[in-house]
Design an enzyme around this catalytic site. Structure first.
Site, PDB file in Angstrom:
ATOM      1  N   LYS A   1       0.794  -1.227   0.000  1.00 12.00           N
ATOM      2  CA  LYS A   1       0.000   0.000   0.000  1.00 12.00           C
ATOM      3  C   LYS A   1       0.830   1.282   0.000  1.00 12.00           C
ATOM      4  CE  LYS A   1      -4.176  -1.853   2.159  1.00 12.00           C
ATOM      5  NZ  LYS A   1      -5.161  -1.713   3.240  1.00 12.00           N
TER       6      LYS A   1
ATOM      7  N   ASP B   1      -9.949   2.728   2.204  1.00 14.31           N
ATOM      8  CA  ASP B   1     -10.059   2.188   3.567  1.00 14.31           C
ATOM      9  C   ASP B   1     -10.703   3.199   4.505  1.00 14.31           C
ATOM     10  OD1 ASP B   1      -8.899  -0.299   2.999  1.00 14.31           O
ATOM     11  OD2 ASP B   1      -6.868   0.479   3.284  1.00 14.31           O
TER      12      ASP B   1
END
Ligand code: ATR
Length: 279
Positions: A75, A111
């Site tokens: 990420k 997220d």
């Protein structure tokens, strides 16, 4: 490539989406595929297991793959490999979603959106007093999201220095994990530590007696879906948000970025629960 705001013409050639991870899990595939089916979209989702992220993203460009999810440990590295970053993704410093517009890759972080949307289904976040447990990667995205929504945030972590560093960055208070004793005095409690994950051990990061009936308790751990914390919060009468809800909403936002239309939440949620249900 199709633009995210237009419906692709029916060509008989499906649009490809997928995920890039070290250990492909299949939850994203289940949710996205259920979404395509529900809307009759000519999309196909493939979870790719990759060891070289840069090569994989070159492949995404070369093959015209419309969008990919990116999971740990990629990420942060992925932020350096895309052509543009969404402003919140830039602030968070990590992305979980890459959208390909004609070879130009933009990184997003869904997220934080997943977490705040899951919470906002049950409570308003503006001015809410929130205790966030954890200061790792997941907590980081959630902390930025909570502050974006105007929550008054306290971050508690086992490693106090990490709590203070993240708190300093987002404009929150950083404290030691001991603060869990006062968890019930907050409007919202969010567990973003790995405590409670089925492959770690069954445990709750907060004593049941510290949970209050008039608060919202969210656990981002989704395996098992009924964590020790979720069960304890239910017994105490708190409003509970389980980790599957964050997962669903982060995937729904990805779906909308890739397909350019509202995600069919119910179909995606049913597919997620079928995957998470104990065998
Ligand atoms: P993720 O990407 O899932 O957030 P991470 O970045 O490794 O994973 O972060 C894990 C978080 O869980 C951290 O906040 C970690 O605390 P430390 O920063 O002190 O390591 C927290 N954590 C993990 N195991 C824990 C435990 N047994 N008790 C309390 N906190 C724990």
């Amino acid at each position: 490539m199709t633009s995210p705001t237009s419906q692709p013409p029916r060509t008989g050639v499906p649009t490809l989406c997928g995920s890039l991870s070290l250990h492909a899990v299949g939850l994203g595939a289940a949710m996205h595929t259920a979404g395509y089916r529900a809307l009759g979209l000519e999309f196909v989702y493939v979870p790719f297991t990759v060891t070289k992220l840069a090569h994989a993203l070159t492949g995404v460009r070369a093959l015209g793959i419309r969008g990919v999810g990116v999971s740990m440990p990629y990420k942060i590295e992925a932020t350096e490999l895309v052509d543009a970053l969404d402003p919140m993704a830039r602030r968070i410093g990590a992305i979980n979603t890459v959208v390909n517009d004609g070879g130009r890759l933009t990184g997003y972080n869904t997220d934080w959106i997943g977490a705040v949307t899951a919470l906002e289904e049950v409570t308003a976040l503006g001015g809410a007093r929130v205790l966030l447990l954890g200061a790792g990667g997941a907590a980081r995205a959630i902390a930025h999201g909570l502050r974006e929504r105007g929550a008054e945030l306290t971050i508690a972590n086992r490693d106090l220095a990490k709590a203070r560093a993240l708190a300093g960055e987002v404009g929150a208070r950083g404290v030691w994990l001991d603060e869990t004793k006062r968890a019930g005095s907050y409007d919202v409690l969010v567990n973003a530590t790995s405590v409670g994950m089925s492959d770690v051990k069954a445990a709750s990061p907060v004593a049941e007696s510290a949970i209050a009936a008039d608060q919202v308790v969210m656990d981002i751990v989704y395996k098992p879906i009924e964590t020790e914390l979720v069960q304890a919060a239910r017994r105490r009468g708190a409003r509970v948000v389980h980790g599957g809800r964050m997962l669903l909403h982060q995937a729904a936002h990805q779906f909308e970025l890739y397909c350019g239309q509202p995600a069919p939440l119910e179909a995606m949620d049913a597919a997620l629960h079928a995957q998470l249900a104990p065998a």
